[in-house]
Write a protein that holds these residues in place. Structure first.
Motif, short mmCIF file in Angstrom:
data_model
loop_
_atom_site.label_atom_id
_atom_site.label_comp_id
_atom_site.label_asym_id
_atom_site.label_seq_id
_atom_site.Cartn_x
_atom_site.Cartn_y
_atom_site.Cartn_z
N VAL A 176 0.75 -1.33 0.23
CA VAL A 176 0.02 0.03 0.28
C VAL A 176 0.80 1.28 -0.05
CG1 VAL A 176 -1.75 1.29 1.42
CG2 VAL A 176 -1.98 -1.13 1.17
N ASP A 177 1.78 1.32 1.15
CA ASP A 177 2.83 2.46 0.98
C ASP A 177 3.52 2.51 -0.37
OD1 ASP A 177 1.75 2.78 3.40
OD2 ASP A 177 3.65 1.96 4.44
N THR A 178 3.80 1.61 -0.97
CA THR A 178 4.72 1.53 -2.25
C THR A 178 3.90 2.29 -3.15
OG1 THR A 178 6.02 -0.25 -1.80
CG2 THR A 178 5.69 0.18 -4.10
N MET A 188 9.45 0.13 -0.74
CA MET A 188 9.85 -0.86 -1.61
C MET A 188 10.77 -1.75 -0.97
SD MET A 188 9.88 1.11 -5.22
CE MET A 188 10.78 -0.27 -6.02
N THR A 189 11.64 -1.31 -0.28
CA THR A 189 12.50 -2.06 0.58
C THR A 189 11.84 -2.89 1.61
OG1 THR A 189 14.41 -0.36 0.27
CG2 THR A 189 14.61 -2.01 1.95
N ARG A 190 10.97 -2.07 2.32
CA ARG A 190 10.12 -2.93 3.49
C ARG A 190 9.04 -3.94 2.97
NH1 ARG A 190 6.06 -0.44 5.40
NH2 ARG A 190 6.08 1.59 4.35
N GLU A 191 8.74 -3.75 1.57
CA GLU A 191 8.18 -5.00 1.04
C GLU A 191 9.09 -5.84 0.55
OE1 GLU A 191 5.19 -5.67 -2.69
OE2 GLU A 191 5.91 -3.56 -2.32
N ALA A 192 10.35 -5.91 0.33
CA ALA A 192 11.10 -6.75 -0.01
C ALA A 192 11.52 -7.37 1.18
CB ALA A 192 12.38 -6.21 -0.90
N GLN A 193 11.83 -6.81 2.34
CA GLN A 193 12.17 -7.27 3.46
C GLN A 193 11.02 -8.23 4.19
OE1 GLN A 193 12.96 -3.78 5.69
NE2 GLN A 193 15.32 -4.05 5.42
N ALA A 194 9.86 -7.74 3.89
CA ALA A 194 8.66 -8.62 4.55
C ALA A 194 8.66 -10.09 3.56
CB ALA A 194 7.18 -7.96 4.30
N LYS A 195 9.11 -9.89 2.19
CA LYS A 195 8.82 -11.07 1.69
C LYS A 195 10.00 -12.02 1.96
CE LYS A 195 6.48 -9.09 -2.58
NZ LYS A 195 6.52 -8.53 -3.99
N LEU A 196 11.14 -11.54 2.24
CA LEU A 196 12.24 -12.18 2.80
C LEU A 196 11.72 -12.96 4.06
CD1 LEU A 196 15.17 -13.11 3.00
CD2 LEU A 196 15.86 -10.96 4.00
N HIS A 197 11.26 -12.24 5.00
CA HIS A 197 10.67 -12.76 6.32
C HIS A 197 9.76 -13.99 5.85
CE1 HIS A 197 11.58 -8.56 8.30
NE2 HIS A 197 12.76 -9.44 8.20
N GLU A 198 8.90 -13.76 4.89
CA GLU A 198 7.73 -14.74 4.55
C GLU A 198 8.58 -16.08 4.05
OE1 GLU A 198 3.78 -15.26 1.88
OE2 GLU A 198 5.19 -13.48 1.47
N GLN A 243 19.36 -5.84 -4.63
CA GLN A 243 19.03 -5.25 -5.96
C GLN A 243 18.54 -3.96 -5.34
OE1 GLN A 243 16.46 -7.16 -8.70
NE2 GLN A 243 16.46 -5.48 -10.13
N LEU A 244 17.73 -3.75 -4.78
CA LEU A 244 16.79 -2.58 -4.53
C LEU A 244 17.97 -1.46 -3.73
CD1 LEU A 244 13.37 -3.40 -3.19
CD2 LEU A 244 13.80 -2.11 -4.97
N ASP A 245 18.66 -2.06 -2.91
CA ASP A 245 19.69 -1.19 -2.40
C ASP A 245 20.61 -0.53 -3.45
OD1 ASP A 245 18.68 -1.48 0.21
OD2 ASP A 245 20.06 -3.17 0.56
N ALA A 246 21.02 -1.50 -4.35
CA ALA A 246 21.99 -1.03 -5.60
C ALA A 246 21.17 0.14 -6.10
CB ALA A 246 22.43 -1.91 -6.40
N GLU A 247 19.89 -0.18 -6.70
CA GLU A 247 19.13 0.62 -7.66
C GLU A 247 19.02 2.02 -6.88
OE1 GLU A 247 15.67 -1.53 -8.42
OE2 GLU A 247 16.36 -2.54 -10.16
N ARG A 248 18.95 2.13 -5.41
CA ARG A 248 18.66 3.28 -4.79
C ARG A 248 19.90 4.01 -4.88
NH1 ARG A 248 15.75 4.60 0.89
NH2 ARG A 248 16.19 6.73 0.98
#
Length: 420
Positions: A121-123, A254-264, A319-324
């Motif tokens: 949602v935030d994304t 987007m980073t929080r979403e990626a982190q949440a997917k990692l946790h999942e 990837q997100l960290d590098a893109e940012r």
């Protein structure tokens, strides 16, 4: 008499209103603020992003809910041989069963799914901010271009008026024997060249209106009103605001979403479980029965199942960290370029106002005086006039370019870095 007075007054009011509406400043004019307002309210790109936010918000509602329960129907121990074969009620082991089963994902997985949905949602909201920045910036640039085309077109009234004075001067010189009869053709050639340039402006006007209608619809055909925007350019503040640019700010959810997917993905290593409650009906001579059972997943092969997914989600995060970081450097580069370009254009605008145009005007005046006195060359006068025309048109171009850079800076690092 009073009804007649009332009718007369009404007609006067109607006439005044019609006159006001017919005045270009009210009826066919478009200010930059109005163009931006229309873009905010009507741009399809923003409507699409609003729908995206609504979709993400709706999808987040069931994110942490349990899966739907399952209805279980069946027959157990149905005889297919012996004397009781094909019977549902003669063998004491035969049971007709109805039950309910509920899968129970582990708590870490459910928590991670909620985090993924909230971050999504935030994304979507962040992407809407990016879209609004792009729409407002593009609208401002299109309006600036349209405004500049109209400014150029207005200059041609002066150009044609000056050309008529040129015609009079040439005729007077020919009549006084100070010029050749062939000189009479030159002003006509200059008028034709002006008409050709104005035709190009008509094409540019159509293109400018088309660009503006891309963002605000039919109102893009209206004549721009007002003046070129002059937002304050503060290099230090803009440099500080680079990190708050909507495109960079979007990386946070987007980073929080990626982190949440990692946790999942990591939660897949924890077993899910389920429970089932069954009611079993037997023949009348036998008692009915109730069964309860539990089951657990057994993630005993993580090397081939869970671990590769975890590695993939971690790679997404990297990837997100590098893109940012890459986008941060790009915005820093673009900001430095735009600031330098703005300073250059600022000096160019001032130079045109203070020296280039006044000097070109002086050169035309001196050349005209010399020609009228029979001491100057017609070609020199024509060249001086062309230089003045080009200087005045170039001044409009330079002011347009400065306003465009000003708009890019303001929307990206001024307004856009705060509450777009």
């Amino acid at each position: 008499m009073k009804p007649m007075c009332f009718g007369t007054g009404l007609r006067v009011c109607v006439g005044l209103v019609a006159s006001v509406l017919a005045w270009p400043s009210f009826a066919g004019g478009l200010t930059l603020d109005e163009a931006l307002r229309l873009a905010d309210n009507t741009a399809p790109a923003l409507a699409a992003q609003n729908a995206s936010v609504q979709a993400a918000s709706s999808a987040a509602i069931p994110a942490g809910e349990l899966p739907d329960p399952k209805l279980v129907l069946g027959v157990q121990n149905f005889p297919v041989g012996g004397p009781d074969r094909g019977s549902l009620d003669r063998d004491f082991m035969t049971m007709q069963m109805v039950g309910i089963r509920q899968d129970m994902p582990n708590s870490e997985k459910r928590k991670a799914r909620i985090e993924v949905a909230d971050a999504a949602v935030d994304t979507a909201i962040a992407q809407r901010r990016v879209a609004r920045l792009n729409v407002r910036q593009a609208t401002a640039l299109a309006w600036i271009n349209s405004y500049s085309v109209e400014r150029k077109d207005a200059l041609f009234k002066d150009f044609y008026s000056e050309n008529r004075l040129f015609i009079d001067a040439v005729r007077a010189a020919i009549a006084g024997g100070r010029a050749q009869p062939s000189d009479a053709v030159t002003p006509k050639q200059e008028a034709a060249l002006l008409a050709e340039q104005q035709d190009e402006l008509q094409q540019q006007r159509a293109q400018a209106h088309a660009a503006l209608k891309r963002w605000i619809g039919p109102a893009g055909n209206d004549t721009p009103l007002g003046r070129l925007p002059e937002w304050p350019v503060e290099g230090g503040m803009y440099t500080h605001n680079v990190q708050h640019h909507p495109q960079l700010a979007a990386f946070e959810p987007m980073t929080r979403e990626a982190q949440a997917k990692l946790h999942e993905a990591e939660a897949q290593k924890h077993p899910d479980w389920s429970w089932e409650l069954d009611y079993q009906h037997r023949g009348q001579q036998f008692g009915d029965m109730v069964s309860v059972q539990f089951s657990w997943d057994l993630p005993i092969f993580p090397g081939r199942r869970q671990n590769p997914v975890i590695v993939a989600r971690q790679a997404d995060l990297d990837q997100l960290d590098a893109e940012r970081e890459d986008m941060t450097r790009e915005h820093t580069r673009q900001l430095d370029n735009d600031l330098a370009d703005f300073q250059r254009l600022n000096r160019a605008v001032q130079r045109g106002q203070d020296s280039l145009i006044p000097l070109a005007q002086e050169k035309v005046a001196l050349s005209m005086a010399s020609y009228r006195a029979g001491k100057g060359d017609l070609n020199a006068l024509v060249t001086a006039r062309r230089e003045l025309i080009q200087a005045r048109l170039k001044q409009v171009d330079v002011e347009e370019q400065r306003a465009a850079v000003n708009a890019r800076l303001y929307f990206a690092y001024g307004e856009g870095a705060h509450d777009i």
